[in-house]
Write an enzyme that holds these catalytic residues in place. Structure first.
Site, mmCIF file in Angstrom:
data_model
loop_
_atom_site.group_PDB
_atom_site.id
_atom_site.type_symbol
_atom_site.label_atom_id
_atom_site.label_comp_id
_atom_site.label_asym_id
_atom_site.label_seq_id
_atom_site.Cartn_x
_atom_site.Cartn_y
_atom_site.Cartn_z
ATOM 1 N N ASP A 402 0.876 -1.158 0.000
ATOM 2 C CA ASP A 402 0.000 0.000 0.000
ATOM 3 C C ASP A 402 0.926 1.224 0.000
ATOM 4 O OD1 ASP A 402 -2.288 1.647 0.329
ATOM 5 O OD2 ASP A 402 -1.851 1.774 2.467
ATOM 6 N N ASP A 599 -1.395 -0.713 6.251
ATOM 7 C CA ASP A 599 -1.479 -0.167 7.608
ATOM 8 C C ASP A 599 -2.522 -0.845 8.478
ATOM 9 O OD1 ASP A 599 -3.864 0.826 6.663
ATOM 10 O OD2 ASP A 599 -3.194 2.904 6.539
ATOM 11 N N ASP A 603 -7.106 -1.638 5.067
ATOM 12 C CA ASP A 603 -6.563 -2.669 4.193
ATOM 13 C C ASP A 603 -6.900 -4.082 4.666
ATOM 14 O OD1 ASP A 603 -5.347 -0.952 2.353
ATOM 15 O OD2 ASP A 603 -3.632 -0.667 3.675
#
Length: 705
Positions: A402, A599, A603
């Protein structure tokens, strides 16, 4: 428990009890983890295990957990004392047996000296074997007990029958196994040191403010809500929030990162971190087993108690190994007796088979490696939430990141300024922006302050959401915002600033304009800053032969800029959480083994979809539920470190299993064919167990960064 078959039998009995949904017994960790349905009776589990000849002690609180290092230290001392007693009697017998001494008197002395070795110093083996026999089971103690008693009993008969004796074999078996257990206990203690060392980092005393006075109390007596004073050089007593003062903290015990981090009023602080400078006052928010320190230890212990898939093969073998060995030993003795008619040789070879085949190394191969590997990882701020995560991490072929909060900080920072007088531009613009709550405004104000620019007061402040802000600063009406906003406010934009703004935008930055007296005086840009180690992380992963991709909800231009800067192989922009999970699923369908690093906040779907979900855990959100690996401290470089420690741990497990299987496969035929004496078998068996633990201990020195 003395071998893997002990653990497996306990595990099976626990799993069969009413309302038990699952049970895992860890041989090296001396622990059973049982998942039960509501209404289950823990005492029934204790009783079931007691009937097997073992004893189960429920752990009510985290503080009740056994201190493995102390246990194994005491166990090592006990085994050493027992070994010395056995060796002191066995060595004279070895001298008598190998020297030019013959006659009934010599044999009688041998029998007398070895009797206490077998009966007293070896009683732990006989007691355990008897307990297993009562429950119609067998383990490695059964083999040792049978081997030593058979050797001694046969020798007593041989004295009367005038046949050759081997009392020294019975003594040597006991002595060598005791020596092996000493080394094994000492090695296991070292394997469990990491968690003990982490817990010992906690502060012992705390300075609490009560009725305006400072009082010294044990750290364990702190309660939530207490105000605590922490001075330079002291450890933070527990988790909390700073209410007064500012400082720099050494959080290396939590994150593995030695660089101190600044903390001020409103910031969270973690217990056991070290105050580098500045006195501060904090309010305790979590104590005891609720602190980050204890949660880290609990997560690691859960990983150590779990079973890796590779261990199932060892468990299946261990389940039938001991009974099979007894059968092989009996068959060996009968075959030698029938073929050669030499009872002495038949007994010797049967005893050698019994001793050499003890499956100790098999039971230690996986749990000791997991124990050491997880402890080593925790020292660097990497938490594997289960043994299976090690195997998966070792097979990763693609790492997907990410962007926001992982490769970048997730917070805007002032990236650049273009103005004739940058200091004057920032002084007026940042003073205006400081009155705004917008992320861009905060980034500009903080950027100016970091450059040593003193901000000025603002009057007549106005905010137009999504457009910009205006106000009076130092007698001037200052305007800051988008290009359209400053144009609507009547400010002219010089061509050179338009070109500069375009260059900044092409770098994936957010551009703002600011000016006064009818003209835009400069432009600035803010960006989500890339973490310092992000590029090095990508490089390390490439060195490991892993492809690197990025999934982000940000726009294509920004994503392209970040990917190019960091050397990322490919990226997908403007992706929703659902899009991210589907993208990972497509890569898995194409044969990739995928780790996703995010994180853990938005997610969760993709962390769960990935083969290994690596959740960035900063501060007190250490126990994030999503993902199977936690990277404490937010450093993306830990992703590469996690793969290294996963590969090293699985490689060690495979080496251990190869040694354990190969050892038994090779040695049993040697013993059966009379090429291995019982004494050498005992020494080799003890060496096998110690070598497996010693090989696992090499992980303590493994390089993960």
């Amino acid at each position: 428990m003395t071998c893997a078959s002990c653990a497996l039998r306990i595990e099976r009995v626990l799993a069969k009890q009413d309302l038990v949904e699952s049970a895992i017994v860890n041989f090296a960790g001396r622990e059973a983890r049982v998942e039960i349905a509501a209404g289950a009776d823990a005492e029934a589990l204790v009783a079931a295990v007691d009937r097997l000849g073992y004893h189960l002690t429920p752990i009510e609180r985290h503080a009740d957990r056994p201190d493995h290092r102390s246990y194994y230290s005491e166990e090592a001392r006990r085994q050493w004392r027992t070994f010395l007693g056995a060796a002191a009697l066995t060595i004279p017998v070895l001298v008598l047996a190998m020297g030019p001494f013959e006659g009934r008197a010599v044999e009688a002395w041998q029998a007398l000296l070895i009797l206490p070795v077998v009966a007293w110093f070896g009683r732990q083996f006989h007691q355990a074997a008897w307990a297993r026999l009562k429950s119609a089971s067998a383990n490695m103690d059964t083999l040792i007990s049978l081997g030593s008693v058979a050797a001694y009993s046969y020798s007593l008969w041989a004295v009367a029958a005038g046949e050759p004796v081997f009392f020294e074999t019975a003594g040597a078996i006991i002595s060598f196994i005791l020596l092996g257990r000493f080394f094994e206990a000492r090695a296991k203690g070292r394997a469990s040191e990491a968690m003990t060392r982490i817990l010992e980092l906690g502060a012992k005393v705390a300075t609490v403010l009560r009725d305006g006075d400072e009082q010294q109390i044990p750290a364990g007596e702190v309660i939530p809500g207490d105000l605590l004073v922490v001075r330079p050089g002291e450890r933070v007593p527990t988790d909390g929030v700073i209410t007064e003062g500012a400082t720099s903290l050494d959080e290396s015990m939590l994150t593995g990162e030695s660089t101190p981090v600044d903390r001020t009023v409103g910031d969270q602080v973690i217990g056991a971190t070290v105050n580098q400078q500045g006195r501060f006052v904090m309010e305790a928010t979590a104590v005891g087993s609720s602190t980050v320190l204890h949660r880290i230890v609990r997560l690691v212990e859960e990983a150590q108690a779990s079973k890796a898939p590779i261990q199932r093969l060892a468990d299946r073998v261990s389940a039938v190994f001991v009974p099979a060995v007894i059968v092989i030993a009996v068959v060996t003795g009968i075959v030698w007796l029938v073929m050669g008619g030499d009872l002495t040789q038949a007994v010797r070879n049967a005893v050698a088979v019994l001793i050499i085949a003890c499956p100790c190394a098999l039971g230690l191969a996986t749990p000791t490696a997991i124990m050491v590997g997880s402890g080593r990882a925790a020292e660097f701020g990497i938490i594997f939430k289960g043994a299976e995560a090690f195997e998966r991490a070792s097979a990763i072929t693609t790492v997907v990141f990410d962007k926001t909060g992982t490769l970048t900080y997730g917070a805007m920072t002032l990236a650049g300024v273009e103005a004739t007088d940058s200091d004057e531009f920032l002084r007026l613009t940042a003073s205006l922006e400081a009155a705004s709550e917008h992320p861009v405004g905060r980034a500009v104000a903080l950027g100016a302050e970091s450059r040593g620019i003193e901000l000025l007061p603002v009057t007549d402040f106005e905010n137009q959401p999504g457009r910009g802000v205006t106000g009076i600063v130092d007698g001037l009406r200052v305007t800051a915002g988008t290009s359209k906003f400053v144009a609507d406010e009547g400010l002219l934009v010089p061509e050179r600033l338009e070109l500069a703004a375009r260059e900044h935008a092409e770098q994936g930055r957010t551009v703002f304009y600011a000016g006064w007296s009818g003209e835009v005086r400069g432009i600035g840009s803010v960006a989500d800053g890339v973490r310092p180690k992000a590029a090095d992380t990508v490089s390390q992963l490439h060195e490991l032969g892993v492809s690197v991709e990025m999934l982000t909800g940000d726009n294509h231009r920004t994503a392209h800029t970040i990917a190019t800067e960091l050397g990322i192989d490919s990226f997908t922009a403007e992706a929703t959480p659902k899009d991210k999970a589907e993208a990972v699923a497509r890569r898995q369908q194409s044969g990739a083994v995928v780790a996703f690093v995010g994180d853990g906040v938005n997610d969760a779907p993709v962390l769960a979809q990935a083969d290994v979900g690596m959740a960035i855990g900063t501060g007190t959100d250490i126990a994030v539920e999503a993902g199977s690996v936690i990277l404490v401290g937010g450093d993306p470089a830990l992703a590469a470190s996690a793969l290294r420690i996963g590969r090293a741990t699985v490689r060690t497990i495979k080496q251990n299993l190869f040694w354990a299987f190969g050892y038994n496969t090779a040695m049993i035929p040697l013993a059966a064919f009379g090429l291995l004496s019982p004494m050498l078998a005992a020494a080799a068996m003890a060496t096998s167990s110690v070598s497996v633990v010693a090989n696992s201990l090499r992980l303590r020195r493994s390089t993960v960064q």
